[in-house]
Design a protein around this motif. Structure first.
Motif, PDB file in Angstrom:
ATOM      1  N   SER A  36       0.835  -1.213   0.000  1.00 42.12           N
ATOM      2  CA  SER A  36       0.000   0.000   0.000  1.00 42.12           C
ATOM      3  C   SER A  36       0.866   1.257   0.000  1.00 42.12           C
ATOM      4  N   LEU A  37       1.906   1.258   0.830  1.00 36.00           N
ATOM      5  CA  LEU A  37       2.811   2.410   0.867  1.00 36.00           C
ATOM      6  C   LEU A  37       3.494   2.620  -0.479  1.00 36.00           C
ATOM      7  N   ILE A  38       3.917   1.511  -1.114  1.00 33.74           N
ATOM      8  CA  ILE A  38       4.551   1.615  -2.434  1.00 33.74           C
ATOM      9  C   ILE A  38       3.570   2.186  -3.450  1.00 33.74           C
ATOM     10  N   HIS A  39       2.332   1.717  -3.393  1.00 34.69           N
ATOM     11  CA  HIS A  39       1.299   2.210  -4.316  1.00 34.69           C
ATOM     12  C   HIS A  39       1.058   3.703  -4.107  1.00 34.69           C
ATOM     13  N   ILE A  40       1.009   4.137  -2.848  1.00 35.46           N
ATOM     14  CA  ILE A  40       0.792   5.554  -2.539  1.00 35.46           C
ATOM     15  C   ILE A  40       1.963   6.403  -3.048  1.00 35.46           C
ATOM     16  N   LEU A  41       3.185   5.935  -2.807  1.00 36.53           N
ATOM     17  CA  LEU A  41       4.359   6.672  -3.281  1.00 36.53           C
ATOM     18  C   LEU A  41       4.359   6.794  -4.801  1.00 36.53           C
ATOM     19  N   ARG A  42       4.065   5.705  -5.480  1.00 37.47           N
ATOM     20  CA  ARG A  42       4.069   5.725  -6.942  1.00 37.47           C
ATOM     21  C   ARG A  42       2.992   6.663  -7.476  1.00 37.47           C
ATOM     22  N   ARG A  43       1.852   6.674  -6.820  1.00 36.68           N
ATOM     23  CA  ARG A  43       0.731   7.462  -7.347  1.00 36.68           C
ATOM     24  C   ARG A  43       0.889   8.948  -7.059  1.00 36.68           C
ATOM     25  N   PHE A  44       1.294   9.302  -5.849  1.00 40.99           N
ATOM     26  CA  PHE A  44       1.262  10.702  -5.464  1.00 40.99           C
ATOM     27  C   PHE A  44       2.637  11.381  -5.496  1.00 40.99           C
ATOM     28  N   LEU A  45       3.704  10.627  -5.245  1.00 42.27           N
ATOM     29  CA  LEU A  45       5.031  11.237  -5.248  1.00 42.27           C
ATOM     30  C   LEU A  45       5.708  11.098  -6.605  1.00 42.27           C
ATOM     31  N   PHE A  46       5.609   9.914  -7.212  1.00 48.57           N
ATOM     32  CA  PHE A  46       6.280   9.653  -8.482  1.00 48.57           C
ATOM     33  C   PHE A  46       5.333   9.692  -9.683  1.00 48.57           C
ATOM     34  N   ARG A  47       4.107  10.176  -9.451  1.00 43.52           N
ATOM     35  CA  ARG A  47       3.150  10.479 -10.523  1.00 43.52           C
ATOM     36  C   ARG A  47       2.865   9.300 -11.445  1.00 43.52           C
ATOM     37  N   ASN A  48       2.754   8.122 -10.852  1.00 42.45           N
ATOM     38  CA  ASN A  48       2.415   6.901 -11.615  1.00 42.45           C
ATOM     39  C   ASN A  48       3.414   6.578 -12.718  1.00 42.45           C
ATOM     40  N   LYS A  49       4.637   7.072 -12.572  1.00 45.65           N
ATOM     41  CA  LYS A  49       5.663   6.737 -13.554  1.00 45.65           C
ATOM     42  C   LYS A  49       6.125   5.304 -13.330  1.00 45.65           C
ATOM     43  N   ALA A  50       6.196   4.550 -14.412  1.00 43.14           N
ATOM     44  CA  ALA A  50       6.478   3.115 -14.301  1.00 43.14           C
ATOM     45  C   ALA A  50       7.928   2.864 -13.909  1.00 43.14           C
ATOM     46  N   ASN A  51       8.121   1.830 -13.082  1.00 37.27           N
ATOM     47  CA  ASN A  51       9.459   1.306 -12.797  1.00 37.27           C
ATOM     48  C   ASN A  51       9.635   0.020 -13.595  1.00 37.27           C
ATOM     49  N   LYS A  52      10.515   0.040 -14.581  1.00 36.68           N
ATOM     50  CA  LYS A  52      10.685  -1.117 -15.459  1.00 36.68           C
ATOM     51  C   LYS A  52      11.906  -1.950 -15.118  1.00 36.68           C
ATOM     52  N   GLY A  53      12.579  -1.575 -14.040  1.00 33.45           N
ATOM     53  CA  GLY A  53      13.662  -2.399 -13.530  1.00 33.45           C
ATOM     54  C   GLY A  53      14.857  -2.477 -14.455  1.00 33.45           C
ATOM     55  N   ILE A  54      15.471  -3.661 -14.463  1.00 30.85           N
ATOM     56  CA  ILE A  54      16.690  -3.882 -15.245  1.00 30.85           C
ATOM     57  C   ILE A  54      16.468  -3.604 -16.728  1.00 30.85           C
ATOM     58  N   LYS A  55      15.276  -3.895 -17.220  1.00 29.39           N
ATOM     59  CA  LYS A  55      14.990  -3.667 -18.647  1.00 29.39           C
ATOM     60  C   LYS A  55      15.208  -2.216 -19.029  1.00 29.39           C
ATOM     61  N   GLU A  56      14.867  -1.306 -18.118  1.00 30.07           N
ATOM     62  CA  GLU A  56      15.053   0.111 -18.401  1.00 30.07           C
ATOM     63  C   GLU A  56      16.536   0.485 -18.445  1.00 30.07           C
ATOM     64  N   VAL A  57      17.324  -0.155 -17.589  1.00 28.67           N
ATOM     65  CA  VAL A  57      18.772   0.085 -17.617  1.00 28.67           C
ATOM     66  C   VAL A  57      19.358  -0.441 -18.926  1.00 28.67           C
ATOM     67  N   LEU A  58      18.912  -1.621 -19.349  1.00 31.05           N
ATOM     68  CA  LEU A  58      19.374  -2.172 -20.617  1.00 31.05           C
ATOM     69  C   LEU A  58      19.037  -1.250 -21.780  1.00 31.05           C
ATOM     70  N   ASP A  59      17.827  -0.682 -21.763  1.00 35.23           N
ATOM     71  CA  ASP A  59      17.447   0.252 -22.822  1.00 35.23           C
ATOM     72  C   ASP A  59      18.334   1.491 -22.811  1.00 35.23           C
ATOM     73  N   THR A  60      18.666   1.967 -21.615  1.00 34.31           N
ATOM     74  CA  THR A  60      19.522   3.146 -21.499  1.00 34.31           C
ATOM     75  C   THR A  60      20.918   2.874 -22.054  1.00 34.31           C
ATOM     76  N   VAL A  61      21.435   1.685 -21.777  1.00 32.68           N
ATOM     77  CA  VAL A  61      22.779   1.328 -22.215  1.00 32.68           C
ATOM     78  C   VAL A  61      22.834   1.067 -23.715  1.00 32.68           C
ATOM     79  N   ASN A  62      21.797   0.425 -24.231  1.00 31.05           N
ATOM     80  CA  ASN A  62      21.872  -0.083 -25.608  1.00 31.05           C
ATOM     81  C   ASN A  62      21.155   0.778 -26.640  1.00 31.05           C
ATOM     82  N   LYS A  63      20.358   1.751 -26.201  1.00 30.31           N
ATOM     83  CA  LYS A  63      19.609   2.578 -27.149  1.00 30.31           C
ATOM     84  C   LYS A  63      19.970   4.042 -26.967  1.00 30.31           C
ATOM     85  N   LYS A  64      20.330   4.677 -28.032  1.00 31.80           N
ATOM     86  CA  LYS A  64      20.685   6.087 -27.968  1.00 31.80           C
ATOM     87  C   LYS A  64      19.445   6.922 -27.648  1.00 31.80           C
TER      88      LYS A  64
END
Length: 427
Positions: A66-94
């Motif tokens: 519940s706390l994680i859901h609240i933080l994501r919704r109100f503090l981080f504006r429902n921005k998705a956390n995609k984990g390692i996949k997002e790091v891979l995209d950052t490294v491999n895609k300009k």
């Protein structure tokens, strides 16, 4: 020797990149070490409270999710956390980059997930946070943007180094999982970050996670290591497919409250029956290592259940919104699998295998197969053991498990991409 203006500029930029890598290493170590210390403290605290009132478990996962859901919704504006996949995209895609909010987002979400019983670990949260530190460093000067990949890899390598006091594993993790870049500056950047992280951790935060008394192994046990490696490959694929299945299932649910409440109830019920499934499971690994007398075949059913249930509870934790990955679960599953294989072979074939050896080797084998990174797993487990006595059997088991897992299912949770209409679920 006279340097041309171009050489002087290049030399200054090289020094600037290495300086940025060193700062990234220090900041990444501070993040990883503080997260590790706080998580361990509060996880132990809640586990102690559960010993006095085991019904408390029906509140903790619900509170955490519940706390994680609240933080994501109100503090981080429902921005998705995609984990390692997002790091891979950052490294491999300009053009892709990790925004600064990823640092507090993964830091706090990983912390809340584990301390309140979510059955995963802080490793992936740390990797993404420290990679974001590297990305942030690359934006502090215009010319550093060209070296974003170098600094991102420096950050995540420093994070893994700090978590396990394993500089070689941290260095290899950056190359095996994220980039195959072989430039001298890239290697130097990662090495610089790893060294600064290792020094800071060693002098101010060092604490051995596990205490294995590893002194010897016998050559006649090598065939058993191959068997363990094969079994680890199958278990790793089961873990991977479980995560993908439950990510898909929870992704299909539109009601966030149903995800949180349903996931929390599932997690709580399993932990109520099997407390070793709580959090990262490191306490369960320690209890295995200290187990005396060893279990016999007719009382090993609870150990077998761990191999079945840990992937399920980890997958539900991640699907319901928890932050983490398969790093800690792989170590947990491998420890239980190693003991099971050892006891089974000793019982039926009177081999006199050493249980602590198999627990440790199993940890490396399942991790190798889960993240498709055998070299990282080999040196990580040697760092956990605090010696290289088992280096050869660990190498054999890790290579076999990776080969088996790749043959059965050629993806890890980091590399698999499933399509859902016009969107994709990134893991």
């Amino acid at each position: 020797m006279n340097f041309t203006p171009y050489q002087k500029i290049k030399s200054k930029r090289t020094l600037a990149v290495l300086a940025a890598a060193a700062v990234t290493g220090v900041l990444s170590a501070l993040l990883a070490d503080t997260l590790k210390v706080m998580t361990e403290h509060y996880e132990e605290h809640f586990l102690e409270q559960m010993r006095h009132n085991n019904y408390l478990i029906f509140l903790l996962p619900l509170l955490g999710l519940s706390l994680i859901h609240i933080l994501r919704r109100f503090l981080f504006r429902n921005k998705a956390n995609k984990g390692i996949k997002e790091v891979l995209d950052t490294v491999n895609k300009k053009g892709n980059s990790l925004p600064a909010y990823k640092i507090p987002s993964h830091y706090f979400n990983g912390f809340l997930t584990v301390i309140f019983g979510g059955s995963t670990g802080i490793e992936v949260s740390t990797v993404v946070s420290t990679a974001a530190i590297g990305a942030l460093s690359s934006r502090k000067a215009g010319f550093l943007r060209r070296y974003k990949t170098d600094l991102v890899c420096a950050g995540l390598a420093a994070g893994v180094t700090a978590l396990f006091n394993a500089p070689v594993a941290g260095f290899l993790f950056a190359f095996e999982v994220f980039t195959k870049r072989k430039s001298k500056l890239h290697s130097a950047s990662v090495i610089t970050a790893v060294l600064t992280s290792s020094l800071l951790t060693h002098f101010f935060f060092y604490k051995q996670i596990f205490h294995f008394n590893i002194t010897e192994w016998h050559l006649n046990a090598l065939p058993s290591m191959v068997i363990l490696g094969i079994a680890a490959g199958f278990n790793a694929v089961y873990l991977t497919k479980s995560v993908l299945f439950f990510k898909n299932l929870f992704h299909s649910l539109s009601n966030d409250y149903l995800k949180v409440i349903g996931g929390a109830l599932f997690i709580s019920t399993l932990i109520f029956i099997f407390p070793d499934l709580y959090g990262d499971g490191y306490e369960g690994i320690k209890s295995l290592n200290d187990l005396k007398p060893l279990p016999v075949m007719n009382v090993m059913f609870p150990l077998f259940l761990m191999l079945i249930l840990k992937p399920l509870i980890t997958s539900v934790t991640l699907g319901a919104g928890g932050d983490g990955g398969v790093f800690a679960p792989s170590l947990f599953i491998g420890a239980f699998l190693g003991l099971i294989v050892c006891v089974t072979l000793n019982h039926f074939f009177k081999l006199d295998l050493i249980p602590a050896n198999f627990i440790l080797i199993g940890m490396g084998a399942v991790l190798s197969a889960s993240i498709h990174a055998p070299l990282t797993s080999i040196f990580l487990v040697c760092a956990i053991a605090d010696n290289y006595v088992l280096f050869i059997p660990i190498v054999i088991a890790c290579l076999v498990s990776k080969a088996v897992a790749s043959f059965l299912f050629p993806y890890s949770v980091y590399t698999y991409k499933a399509e859902y209409g016009n969107t994709s679920l990134k893991l």
